[in-house]
Write a protein that holds these residues in place. Structure first.
Motif, PDB file in Angstrom:
ATOM      1  N   THR A 173     -20.475  87.035 -12.215  1.00  0.00           N
ATOM      2  CA  THR A 173     -19.809  87.336 -10.947  1.00  0.00           C
ATOM      3  C   THR A 173     -19.437  88.809 -10.865  1.00  0.00           C
ATOM      4  O   THR A 173     -19.654  89.472  -9.842  1.00  0.00           O
ATOM      5  CB  THR A 173     -18.554  86.470 -10.785  1.00  0.00           C
ATOM      6  OG1 THR A 173     -18.929  85.086 -10.801  1.00  0.00           O
ATOM      7  CG2 THR A 173     -17.847  86.772  -9.476  1.00  0.00           C
ATOM      8  N   ILE A 182     -25.072  82.953  -3.988  1.00  0.00           N
ATOM      9  CA  ILE A 182     -25.492  83.304  -5.346  1.00  0.00           C
ATOM     10  C   ILE A 182     -24.750  82.421  -6.332  1.00  0.00           C
ATOM     11  O   ILE A 182     -23.511  82.404  -6.357  1.00  0.00           O
ATOM     12  CB  ILE A 182     -25.223  84.787  -5.645  1.00  0.00           C
ATOM     13  CG1 ILE A 182     -25.945  85.673  -4.618  1.00  0.00           C
ATOM     14  CG2 ILE A 182     -25.662  85.141  -7.060  1.00  0.00           C
ATOM     15  CD1 ILE A 182     -25.704  87.158  -4.807  1.00  0.00           C
ATOM     16  N   ARG A 184     -29.261  81.333 -10.517  1.00  0.00           N
ATOM     17  CA  ARG A 184     -29.542  81.942 -11.818  1.00  0.00           C
ATOM     18  C   ARG A 184     -29.286  80.951 -12.953  1.00  0.00           C
ATOM     19  O   ARG A 184     -28.174  80.444 -13.121  1.00  0.00           O
ATOM     20  CB  ARG A 184     -28.627  83.164 -12.009  1.00  0.00           C
ATOM     21  CG  ARG A 184     -28.789  83.860 -13.366  1.00  0.00           C
ATOM     22  CD  ARG A 184     -30.033  84.694 -13.374  1.00  0.00           C
ATOM     23  NE  ARG A 184     -30.134  85.495 -14.581  1.00  0.00           N
ATOM     24  CZ  ARG A 184     -30.879  85.185 -15.634  1.00  0.00           C
ATOM     25  NH1 ARG A 184     -31.591  84.055 -15.634  1.00  0.00           N
ATOM     26  NH2 ARG A 184     -30.940  85.990 -16.671  1.00  0.00           N
ATOM     27  N   LEU A 202     -31.707  92.899  -6.198  1.00  0.00           N
ATOM     28  CA  LEU A 202     -31.053  92.188  -5.101  1.00  0.00           C
ATOM     29  C   LEU A 202     -31.617  92.632  -3.754  1.00  0.00           C
ATOM     30  O   LEU A 202     -31.879  91.810  -2.877  1.00  0.00           O
ATOM     31  CB  LEU A 202     -29.538  92.435  -5.145  1.00  0.00           C
ATOM     32  CG  LEU A 202     -28.733  91.630  -6.157  1.00  0.00           C
ATOM     33  CD1 LEU A 202     -27.279  92.074  -6.150  1.00  0.00           C
ATOM     34  CD2 LEU A 202     -28.820  90.128  -5.858  1.00  0.00           C
ATOM     35  N   SER A 261     -22.906  95.256  -8.233  1.00  0.00           N
ATOM     36  CA  SER A 261     -24.176  95.621  -7.599  1.00  0.00           C
ATOM     37  C   SER A 261     -24.055  95.634  -6.078  1.00  0.00           C
ATOM     38  O   SER A 261     -24.608  96.520  -5.406  1.00  0.00           O
ATOM     39  CB  SER A 261     -25.273  94.647  -8.023  1.00  0.00           C
ATOM     40  OG  SER A 261     -25.562  94.773  -9.399  1.00  0.00           O
ATOM     41  N   PHE A 281     -29.831  90.632 -11.024  1.00  0.00           N
ATOM     42  CA  PHE A 281     -28.758  91.024 -10.114  1.00  0.00           C
ATOM     43  C   PHE A 281     -28.509  92.528 -10.103  1.00  0.00           C
ATOM     44  O   PHE A 281     -27.481  92.988  -9.620  1.00  0.00           O
ATOM     45  CB  PHE A 281     -27.471  90.271 -10.452  1.00  0.00           C
ATOM     46  CG  PHE A 281     -27.595  88.780 -10.258  1.00  0.00           C
ATOM     47  CD1 PHE A 281     -28.078  88.266  -9.074  1.00  0.00           C
ATOM     48  CD2 PHE A 281     -27.248  87.904 -11.271  1.00  0.00           C
ATOM     49  CE1 PHE A 281     -28.200  86.895  -8.887  1.00  0.00           C
ATOM     50  CE2 PHE A 281     -27.362  86.528 -11.103  1.00  0.00           C
ATOM     51  CZ  PHE A 281     -27.850  86.020  -9.905  1.00  0.00           C
ATOM     52  N   VAL A 312     -22.588  90.879 -10.266  1.00  0.00           N
ATOM     53  CA  VAL A 312     -23.086  90.766  -8.895  1.00  0.00           C
ATOM     54  C   VAL A 312     -22.217  91.583  -7.950  1.00  0.00           C
ATOM     55  O   VAL A 312     -22.725  92.333  -7.104  1.00  0.00           O
ATOM     56  CB  VAL A 312     -23.130  89.292  -8.454  1.00  0.00           C
ATOM     57  CG1 VAL A 312     -23.437  89.195  -6.959  1.00  0.00           C
ATOM     58  CG2 VAL A 312     -24.170  88.520  -9.251  1.00  0.00           C
ATOM     59  N   VAL A 371     -20.446  84.221  -4.065  1.00  0.00           N
ATOM     60  CA  VAL A 371     -20.845  84.285  -5.465  1.00  0.00           C
ATOM     61  C   VAL A 371     -19.994  83.326  -6.281  1.00  0.00           C
ATOM     62  O   VAL A 371     -18.762  83.365  -6.224  1.00  0.00           O
ATOM     63  CB  VAL A 371     -20.674  85.707  -6.035  1.00  0.00           C
ATOM     64  CG1 VAL A 371     -21.270  85.792  -7.431  1.00  0.00           C
ATOM     65  CG2 VAL A 371     -21.296  86.742  -5.111  1.00  0.00           C
TER      66      VAL A 371
END
Length: 448
Positions: free
Chosen positions: A423, A331, A356, A402, A429, A397, A426, A416
């Motif tokens: 960060t 990611i 992204r 995801l 999540s 995210f 993410v 990541v």
């Protein structure tokens, strides 16, 4: 290195990061027990207050040694724990050192004030006239000063070069504290055994610091003689710099790692920047891809072929060494794609890449990512648009999204790299999705 050499590491009882953390903690715990033993056998002062002062003085010395070890940039620790985490520990332990030193100094003054039946101020001035005590006062003053400028509110307002220059004063404090320790404390020289212990442990720490911060970088640069071999504009704001040198196949660099780069002929020796490798090392060349965020990074586009380069590293634990699963999710956000692109070149097994950016035009190295993904059978998802815009809001995210993009995400390793806010989002999540912590790999590529 071949693809086979970068296949899933052999499973062991402990992940590399855990093993290194336990080794470091164990080393500190053993020395803490030794210090307590030395204190119990020879730590009694002239009164109870001075005994407490000695207790804090011993611990201040031990904490200072731990501080230095964390920033010694020892390759074995750095590859397993990562410079970002070691630096973060160094910061928080630094405040422990601050309070330990302040308490030691306070109890010394109060102890002698009680012993001499004088005011604390008069006692402090009298101690300042004693060479050994004066050295300790100077060391404590430096430590307090560095701690103050390292406070987040102040640190953010200082240019890195100013903060770094002030931080180097810690080495002055180290030398002052060493001399103070051996001139002042009976606990340090009470027996031949205690003297041998302190000399041995201090020697090991100083040798590690000098080796990691000075000797190893100089040795590698003299050996490899890095220089610019090509400068390639990737977009109006992004430039790739290719470097070559001697015996680069012997440089222990891996995809996902970064170096601290200095271009002395370009912007002076004191300007240093951490840039990740944007291509997996092939033993012949290295490549960095840099986004212009200031005059120094913007000026890299004007580097001349043949320009000598000084690089410290490689650093970082953002590598395939920490894989625990066959499948991987990479990611990236913005220019954080550079180490991700290098990892994609190296990784084996099923790989999904989530990239992204706000728009396709901002997607750095997109063509390379597409070519690599096609060649390796990886899936690439380009996630564009502004976060929170639209109905429903654009939140790529969010846990639900995801899982939609990677249904088996909890069964993969996730790497990541991107802006801190992205960060953190993410990682939050991933934890909500139940991804084990050991499968989440995120690293901050920065000097401090």
């Amino acid at each position: 290195m071949t693809a086979a050499e970068h296949s899933l590491p052999r499973r062991t009882a402990l992940p590399p990061a855990t093993l290194a953390t336990l080794t470091l903690a164990g080393f500190f715990a053993v020395n803490l027990l030794i210090v307590w033993a030395l204190f119990l056998t020879s730590g009694e002062g002239k009164n109870s207050i001075l005994t407490v002062a000695k207790f804090f003085g011993l611990h201040a010395a031990l904490v200072m040694m731990l501080q230095l070890t964390l920033v010694a940039r020892l390759p074995w620790l750095d590859r397993r724990i990562g410079m970002d985490r070691l630096t973060r520990w160094h910061r928080w332990i630094g405040f422990t050192l601050l309070w330990t030193v302040v308490l030691h100094a306070t109890f010394v003054v109060l102890g002698y004030a009680t012993l001499d039946r004088a005011s604390p101020l008069r006692t402090f001035l009298a101690l300042a006239g004693v060479p050994a005590s004066l050295l300790g006062i100077c060391a404590a003053t430096v430590i307090v000063t560095v701690a103050i400028v390292s406070m987040r509110a102040i640190r953010r307002r200082l240019p890195y070069e100013v903060w770094h220059g002030l931080h180097l004063l810690v080495y002055c404090a180290l030398m002052l504290a060493l001399v103070h320790q051996f001139l002042e404390g009976t606990t340090f020289t009470a027996t031949p055994l205690s003297t041998a212990y302190w000399w041995t442990i201090w020697t090991l720490v100083v040798v590690a610091l000098v080796a990691g911060r000075i000797v190893l970088p100089i040795h590698r640069n003299l050996r490899h003689r890095l220089r610019v071999s090509a400068v390639v504009p990737e977009s109006p704001e992004v430039t790739s710099v290719y470097l070559t040198g001697r015996d680069l196949h012997r440089l222990p660099a891996r995809a996902g790692q970064f170096f601290i780069w200095r271009f002395p002929g370009h912007h002076g020796w004191w300007r240093a920047n951490p840039f990740s490798l944007s291509a997996a090392p092939d033993g012949r060349t290295l490549r960095i891809t840099v986004k212009a965020v200031g005059s120094a990074t913007r000026g890299l586009r004007n580097l001349q072929v043949g320009t000598p380069v000084f690089a410290e590293g490689p650093y970082g634990a953002f590598t395939s060494m920490h894989r625990t699963r066959e499948g991987t999710v990479l990611i990236a956000g913005g220019v954080g794609v550079t180490p991700v692109r290098a990892l994609l070149e190296e990784l084996t097994g099923p790989v999904v890449v989530l990239y992204r950016v706000r728009s396709v035009q901002e997607a750095v190295l997109l063509d390379e990512l597409r070519s690599l993904a096609a060649a390796r059978g990886a899936r690439l998802h380009l996630l564009t648009g502004r976060t929170g815009v639209g109905s429903p809001p654009n939140r790529p995210f969010a846990p639900r999204n995801l899982r939609s993009l990677v249904p088996d995400i909890a069964e993969r390793d996730i790497y990541v790299c991107g802006p801190p806010a992205m960060t953190e989002s993410v990682v939050a999540s991933l934890r909500e999705l139940g991804v084990p912590r050991r499968q989440i790999h995120a690293e901050r590529f920065a000097l401090a």
